[in-house]
Scaffold this motif. Structure first.
Motif, PDB file in Angstrom:
ATOM      1  N   GLN A 273      -2.483  70.366  47.042  1.00 47.22           N
ATOM      2  CA  GLN A 273      -3.446  71.291  47.634  1.00 47.22           C
ATOM      3  C   GLN A 273      -4.851  70.723  47.758  1.00 47.22           C
ATOM      4  N   SER A 274      -5.202  69.767  46.931  1.00 45.38           N
ATOM      5  CA  SER A 274      -6.597  69.312  46.885  1.00 45.38           C
ATOM      6  C   SER A 274      -7.068  68.682  48.185  1.00 45.38           C
ATOM      7  N   GLY A 275      -6.145  68.102  48.946  1.00 49.13           N
ATOM      8  CA  GLY A 275      -6.542  67.467  50.193  1.00 49.13           C
ATOM      9  C   GLY A 275      -6.419  68.342  51.417  1.00 49.13           C
ATOM     10  N   MET A 276      -6.010  69.607  51.236  1.00 47.44           N
ATOM     11  CA  MET A 276      -5.823  70.474  52.399  1.00 47.44           C
ATOM     12  C   MET A 276      -7.169  70.810  53.040  1.00 47.44           C
ATOM     13  N   PRO A 277      -7.288  70.615  54.351  1.00 42.64           N
ATOM     14  CA  PRO A 277      -8.589  70.723  55.009  1.00 42.64           C
ATOM     15  C   PRO A 277      -8.933  72.132  55.485  1.00 42.64           C
ATOM     16  N   THR A 278     -10.190  72.309  55.841  1.00 43.89           N
ATOM     17  CA  THR A 278     -10.651  73.520  56.514  1.00 43.89           C
ATOM     18  C   THR A 278     -10.488  73.330  58.028  1.00 43.89           C
ATOM     19  N   LYS A 279     -10.628  74.416  58.764  1.00 44.21           N
ATOM     20  CA  LYS A 279     -10.521  74.336  60.223  1.00 44.21           C
ATOM     21  C   LYS A 279     -11.610  73.427  60.800  1.00 44.21           C
ATOM     22  N   GLU A 280     -12.816  73.525  60.248  1.00 46.86           N
ATOM     23  CA  GLU A 280     -13.914  72.676  60.724  1.00 46.86           C
ATOM     24  C   GLU A 280     -13.601  71.203  60.504  1.00 46.86           C
ATOM     25  N   GLN A 281     -13.015  70.869  59.360  1.00 44.92           N
ATOM     26  CA  GLN A 281     -12.680  69.474  59.078  1.00 44.92           C
ATOM     27  C   GLN A 281     -11.613  68.954  60.042  1.00 44.92           C
ATOM     28  N   VAL A 282     -10.639  69.792  60.358  1.00 44.99           N
ATOM     29  CA  VAL A 282      -9.609  69.373  61.317  1.00 44.99           C
ATOM     30  C   VAL A 282     -10.217  69.181  62.699  1.00 44.99           C
ATOM     31  N   PHE A 283     -11.059  70.113  63.116  1.00 43.04           N
ATOM     32  CA  PHE A 283     -11.704  70.004  64.430  1.00 43.04           C
ATOM     33  C   PHE A 283     -12.521  68.706  64.515  1.00 43.04           C
ATOM     34  N   ASN A 284     -13.316  68.430  63.480  1.00 47.31           N
ATOM     35  CA  ASN A 284     -14.132  67.215  63.488  1.00 47.31           C
ATOM     36  C   ASN A 284     -13.276  65.960  63.504  1.00 47.31           C
ATOM     37  N   PHE A 285     -12.172  65.999  62.779  1.00 43.96           N
ATOM     38  CA  PHE A 285     -11.262  64.834  62.729  1.00 43.96           C
ATOM     39  C   PHE A 285     -10.634  64.581  64.095  1.00 43.96           C
ATOM     40  N   LEU A 286     -10.185  65.641  64.740  1.00 43.20           N
ATOM     41  CA  LEU A 286      -9.501  65.485  66.030  1.00 43.20           C
ATOM     42  C   LEU A 286     -10.468  65.125  67.151  1.00 43.20           C
ATOM     43  N   HIS A 287     -11.756  65.393  66.975  1.00 39.88           N
ATOM     44  CA  HIS A 287     -12.736  65.117  68.021  1.00 39.88           C
ATOM     45  C   HIS A 287     -13.755  64.054  67.599  1.00 39.88           C
ATOM     46  N   LYS A 288     -13.365  63.226  66.639  1.00 37.15           N
ATOM     47  CA  LYS A 288     -14.322  62.239  66.098  1.00 37.15           C
ATOM     48  C   LYS A 288     -14.661  61.156  67.099  1.00 37.15           C
ATOM     49  N   ASP A 289     -13.785  60.933  68.083  1.00 40.97           N
ATOM     50  CA  ASP A 289     -14.052  59.903  69.076  1.00 40.97           C
ATOM     51  C   ASP A 289     -14.827  60.434  70.267  1.00 40.97           C
TER      52      ASP A 289
END
Length: 289
Positions: A273-289
């Motif tokens: 569970q410790s590495g499970m992300p928030t929605k904001e973290q997923v959005f930033n990861f998917l749009h980092k480029d």
């Protein structure tokens, strides 16, 4: 956007996690490098994943009357998971998972404990929460008859269900047909479905990504190239995220892309569970480029 209502029915475990430089051979004793306890169980993991990603999550399950049970209830509450339908089962222990981490992989032994008492009669007490859900999420660390009974309830009330068949267990043909989506990994797919594939199947393939069908055509989403520290919670993160995205009305492809990104973030930390992300973290990861 209105928060989706997701009900997760499944296991609540305490994970006992040992890290080693290599897996021991039969009869071999080796030194470990690290030990920790952390909240787990496929049901609880998927509930936490969905809650962190913005859903209103109702957990249905059982813990034992022991210190692990207290800790796990507190953890779920702190993760904003509704534990109204999580009770303490008398005379049994909380479920446990003994996990060995090594060589960027894991080996797991499950002790069911209180999870074995999540039976249809207990589910009946929680029926109102189920039929008020936008999506229901099931895994296979609770009794088979409970899973099939839940699928009956959801079919009767037209509630979509994601069935994560882990660990692999056979259901009746009727039960499989009642699932909206089925999310096996490669091993579970071979054990349960062989060459069967239709648009309900979303197959997680680890570092190879995710395969599925859309418009009768095979589709694939590649895995992200990230540093892998612990794969224990990756599948649960994927399923929790998939439920959130589908409940929000996203297309299957968009939901898989979102869930795939969430899973990629989860493997970069130790603990289910410790590495499970928030929605904001997923959005930033998917749009980092």
């Amino acid at each position: 956007m209105k928060k989706p209502k997701i009900t997760v029915i499944g296991s609540i475990n305490m994970d006992l996690v040992t890290s080693t430089d290599k897996f021991p051979e039969q009869g071999e004793t080796i030194r470990g490098t690290q030990f920790q306890t952390s909240p787990g169980g496929k049901g609880a993991n998927q509930a936490v994943a969905a809650a962190r990603l913005g859903a209103n999550v109702n957990m249905i399950g059982l813990v034992g009357e022991d210190s692990f049970g207290e800790q796990l209830l507190t953890n779920l509450h702190n993760e904003d998971v509704d534990v109204t339908n999580v009770a303490k089962q008398k005379g049994t222990s909380t479920g446990l998972a003994n996990i060995v981490l090594s060589e960027k992989d894991n080996r797991i032994i499950i002790i069911g404990g209180a999870n074995e008492y999540v039976i249809p009669s207990y589910l009946e007490k929680c029926k109102e929460a189920i039929i008020e859900s936008d999506y229901v999420l099931l895994q296979f660390e609770i009794p088979k008859q409970t899973i099939e009974y839940c699928l009956e309830i959801c079919a009767e009330h037209h509630i979509p269900v994601i069935v994560n068949p882990a660990p692999a267990m056979k259901l009746s043909k009727k039960a499989w047909k009642q699932a909206t989506y089925i999310t096996p990994n490669e091993t579970e797919k071979k054990q349960l479905f062989q060459n069967q594939l239709d648009e309900r199947f979303i197959i997680t393939e680890g570092k190879q990504g995710v395969s599925y069908m859309e418009d009768n055509q095979p589709k694939h989403v590649a895995a992200h190239d990230v540093e892998v520290l612990d794969t224990t919670g990756a599948g649960d993160t994927f399923n929790g995220a998939l439920a959130v995205a589908l409940a929000e009305g996203r297309s299957v492809t968009d939901a898989i892309i979102f869930a795939n990104g969430a899973a990629a973030l989860s493997v970069q930390k130790i603990g289910a569970q410790s590495g499970m992300p928030t929605k904001e973290q997923v959005f930033n990861f998917l749009h980092k480029d």
